[in-house]
Design an enzyme around this catalytic site. Structure first.
Site, mmCIF file in Angstrom:
data_model
loop_
_atom_site.group_PDB
_atom_site.id
_atom_site.type_symbol
_atom_site.label_atom_id
_atom_site.label_comp_id
_atom_site.label_asym_id
_atom_site.label_seq_id
_atom_site.Cartn_x
_atom_site.Cartn_y
_atom_site.Cartn_z
ATOM 1 N N ASP A 21 44.874 45.429 37.051
ATOM 2 C CA ASP A 21 45.256 46.593 36.231
ATOM 3 C C ASP A 21 46.775 46.727 36.141
ATOM 4 O OD1 ASP A 21 44.692 48.774 34.633
ATOM 5 O OD2 ASP A 21 44.691 50.183 36.318
ATOM 6 N N ASN A 23 48.604 45.941 33.035
ATOM 7 C CA ASN A 23 49.225 45.110 31.992
ATOM 8 C C ASN A 23 49.926 45.957 30.922
ATOM 9 O OD1 ASN A 23 47.953 43.055 33.314
ATOM 10 N ND2 ASN A 23 46.462 42.605 31.701
ATOM 11 N N GLY A 24 49.245 47.018 30.495
ATOM 12 C CA GLY A 24 49.787 47.866 29.427
ATOM 13 C C GLY A 24 51.081 48.530 29.860
ATOM 14 N N ARG A 34 51.307 46.237 24.068
ATOM 15 C CA ARG A 34 50.418 46.094 25.231
ATOM 16 C C ARG A 34 49.886 44.668 25.364
ATOM 17 N NH1 ARG A 34 48.286 50.525 27.671
ATOM 18 N NH2 ARG A 34 46.387 49.349 28.107
ATOM 19 N N HIS A 38 49.090 41.723 28.498
ATOM 20 C CA HIS A 38 47.878 40.941 28.779
ATOM 21 C C HIS A 38 48.216 39.441 28.850
ATOM 22 C CE1 HIS A 38 45.703 44.595 28.422
ATOM 23 N NE2 HIS A 38 45.773 44.698 27.107
ATOM 24 N N TRP A 70 35.969 48.422 25.317
ATOM 25 C CA TRP A 70 35.734 48.369 23.855
ATOM 26 C C TRP A 70 36.267 49.605 23.171
ATOM 27 C CZ3 TRP A 70 34.245 43.870 21.881
ATOM 28 C CH2 TRP A 70 33.438 43.009 22.629
ATOM 29 N N ARG A 72 39.050 50.982 23.444
ATOM 30 C CA ARG A 72 40.502 50.937 23.203
ATOM 31 C C ARG A 72 40.785 50.706 21.709
ATOM 32 N NH1 ARG A 72 43.596 48.297 28.328
ATOM 33 N NH2 ARG A 72 42.600 49.636 29.880
ATOM 34 N N LEU A 132 37.336 26.174 44.369
ATOM 35 C CA LEU A 132 37.285 27.636 44.215
ATOM 36 C C LEU A 132 36.312 27.973 43.091
ATOM 37 C CD1 LEU A 132 38.716 30.497 44.839
ATOM 38 C CD2 LEU A 132 40.064 30.014 42.796
ATOM 39 N N ARG A 182 42.974 46.220 44.021
ATOM 40 C CA ARG A 182 43.262 46.778 42.694
ATOM 41 C C ARG A 182 44.766 46.937 42.575
ATOM 42 N NH1 ARG A 182 40.388 50.947 38.731
ATOM 43 N NH2 ARG A 182 42.024 51.044 37.169
ATOM 44 N N ARG A 188 40.658 53.647 42.218
ATOM 45 C CA ARG A 188 39.271 53.811 41.773
ATOM 46 C C ARG A 188 38.702 52.448 41.427
ATOM 47 N NH1 ARG A 188 42.187 56.954 37.585
ATOM 48 N NH2 ARG A 188 42.763 55.527 35.909
HETATM 49 C C1 IPE Z 1 39.735 48.481 34.771
HETATM 50 O O1 IPE Z 1 40.929 48.938 34.300
HETATM 51 C C2 IPE Z 1 39.245 47.330 33.933
HETATM 52 C C3 IPE Z 1 40.010 46.091 34.034
HETATM 53 C C4 IPE Z 1 41.040 45.869 34.809
HETATM 54 C C5 IPE Z 1 39.512 45.021 33.216
HETATM 55 P P1 IPE Z 1 41.027 50.167 33.278
HETATM 56 O O2 IPE Z 1 42.456 50.305 32.939
HETATM 57 O O3 IPE Z 1 40.073 49.971 32.157
HETATM 58 O O4 IPE Z 1 40.517 51.389 34.175
HETATM 59 P P2 IPE Z 1 40.774 52.955 34.011
HETATM 60 O O5 IPE Z 1 40.487 53.290 32.568
HETATM 61 O O6 IPE Z 1 42.200 53.216 34.364
HETATM 62 O O7 IPE Z 1 39.843 53.606 34.981
HETATM 63 C C1 IPE Z 2 44.256 45.880 32.689
HETATM 64 O O1 IPE Z 2 45.473 46.420 32.292
HETATM 65 C C2 IPE Z 2 43.699 44.934 31.664
HETATM 66 C C3 IPE Z 2 42.538 45.453 30.921
HETATM 67 C C4 IPE Z 2 41.921 46.569 31.170
HETATM 68 C C5 IPE Z 2 42.041 44.630 29.828
HETATM 69 P P1 IPE Z 2 45.541 47.708 31.371
HETATM 70 O O2 IPE Z 2 45.550 47.281 29.949
HETATM 71 O O3 IPE Z 2 44.484 48.676 31.745
HETATM 72 O O4 IPE Z 2 46.959 48.279 31.770
HETATM 73 P P2 IPE Z 2 47.350 49.796 31.986
HETATM 74 O O5 IPE Z 2 46.465 50.335 33.063
HETATM 75 O O6 IPE Z 2 47.150 50.497 30.677
HETATM 76 O O7 IPE Z 2 48.790 49.728 32.405
HETATM 77 MG MG MG Z 3 44.420 50.185 33.118
#
Ligand code: IPE
Ligand code: IPE
Ligand code: MG
Length: 246
Positions: A21, A23-24, A34, A38, A70, A72, A132, A182, A188
């Site tokens: 988690d 990346n964005g 964003r 990724h 989905w 998003r 692996l 995480r 969470r």
């Molecule tokens: C969990 O991250 C899903 C992935 C890392 C693929 P999210 O960014 O979707 O989770 P929330 O929305 O913060 O709970």
């Molecule tokens: C996790 O990074 C990747 C996916 C859920 C696909 P996010 O895209 O959720 O990044 P944040 O949490 O918005 O920074």
């Molecule tokens: Mg996220």
């Protein structure tokens, strides 16, 4: 701590799972779209796969796209689908050379036919590799996983027990993770491996996923090694079991 229990607790995790988690936020901090986050996240995954191979971790399960992702914005979702197709084309030969077996976990029937074929090709091409096992959870949700397993058992008129469910979950081929990491600072599970996480050790890192590296992986493994896994027993019982010759 006795030598035996030290030996037991110093055994590193066999199976690590990661919620990749952040990346964005990594991209936003740099005023980038964003999707750039990724793309950079794939580089972090490359580093972590190599680190896991050299640390003799046997299974790495990563959360790449959740059932809920989905929802998003459409351009981000299509960017992630394009990235998956690109990564499959570019990375599979390299992973194969490293001895990595790829397995996709999730509701793949909702992905495009082209991607589904690429997933099957990647799985069959790397099937015999043993360094692996890399499980990529894509269009995965823990609730989906439990529901699909229960539905399969019900359709086959099999009894629904803890054992039969565990054997029908999408992770039946690799068992439960010892350690779940995480990144991104949230504490969470976000619908990741709900059943399988029952006795996993949880480690949360503030690092955003694109910044994650071998050192941060070692920090998480260090935190894991410092824990005592009791599985409902008392600490004394755990020590006694470790001292008993196997
Ligand atoms: C969990 O991250 C899903 C992935 C890392 C693929 P999210 O960014 O979707 O989770 P929330 O929305 O913060 O709970
Ligand atoms: C996790 O990074 C990747 C996916 C859920 C696909 P996010 O895209 O959720 O990044 P944040 O949490 O918005 O920074
Ligand atoms: Mg996220």
């Amino acid at each position: 701590m006795t030598a035996a229990s030290e030996a037991l607790s110093s055994a590193g995790p066999r199976h690590i799972a990661i919620v990749m988690d952040g990346n964005g936020r990594w991209a936003s901090k740099r005023m980038l779209p964003r999707t750039a986050g990724h793309h950079q996240g794939v580089e972090a995954l490359r580093r972590v796969v190599t680190a896991c191979v050299s640390r003799q971790v046997k299974v790495l399960t990563v959360f790449a796209f959740s059932s809920e992702n989905w929802k998003r914005p459409a351009d981000e979702v299509s960017g992630l689908m394009t990235l998956l197709a690109m990564v499959l084309a570019k990375e599979v030969p390299k992973l194969h050379k490293e001895g990595v077996r790829l397995q996709f976990v999730g509701a793949r029937e909702y992905l495009s036919e082209r991607v589904q074929i690429a997933l099957l090709d990647a799985e069959s091409h790397t099937r015999s590799n043993t360094a692996l096992l890399l499980n990529v959870c894509f269009n995965y949700g823990g609730r989906w996983d439990i529901a699909q397993a229960a539905a399969k058992l019900a359709a086959a008129r099999e009894p629904i027990t803890e054992e039969s469910l565990a054997q029908t979950l999408s992770t039946a081929h690799c068992g439960d993770p010892d350690l779940i990491i995480r990144t991104g600072g949230e504490m969470r599970l976000s619908n990741f491996l709900l059943w399988q996480a029952a006795y996993s050790e949880l480690v949360f890192s503030d690092a955003l996923w694109p910044d994650f590296d071998a050192q941060l992986l070692d920090d998480a493994i260090g935190a894991y090694l410092a824990r005592e896994r009791r599985f409902g027993l008392t600490s004394d019982q755990v020590s006694d079991a470790a001292e008993r010759p196997s």
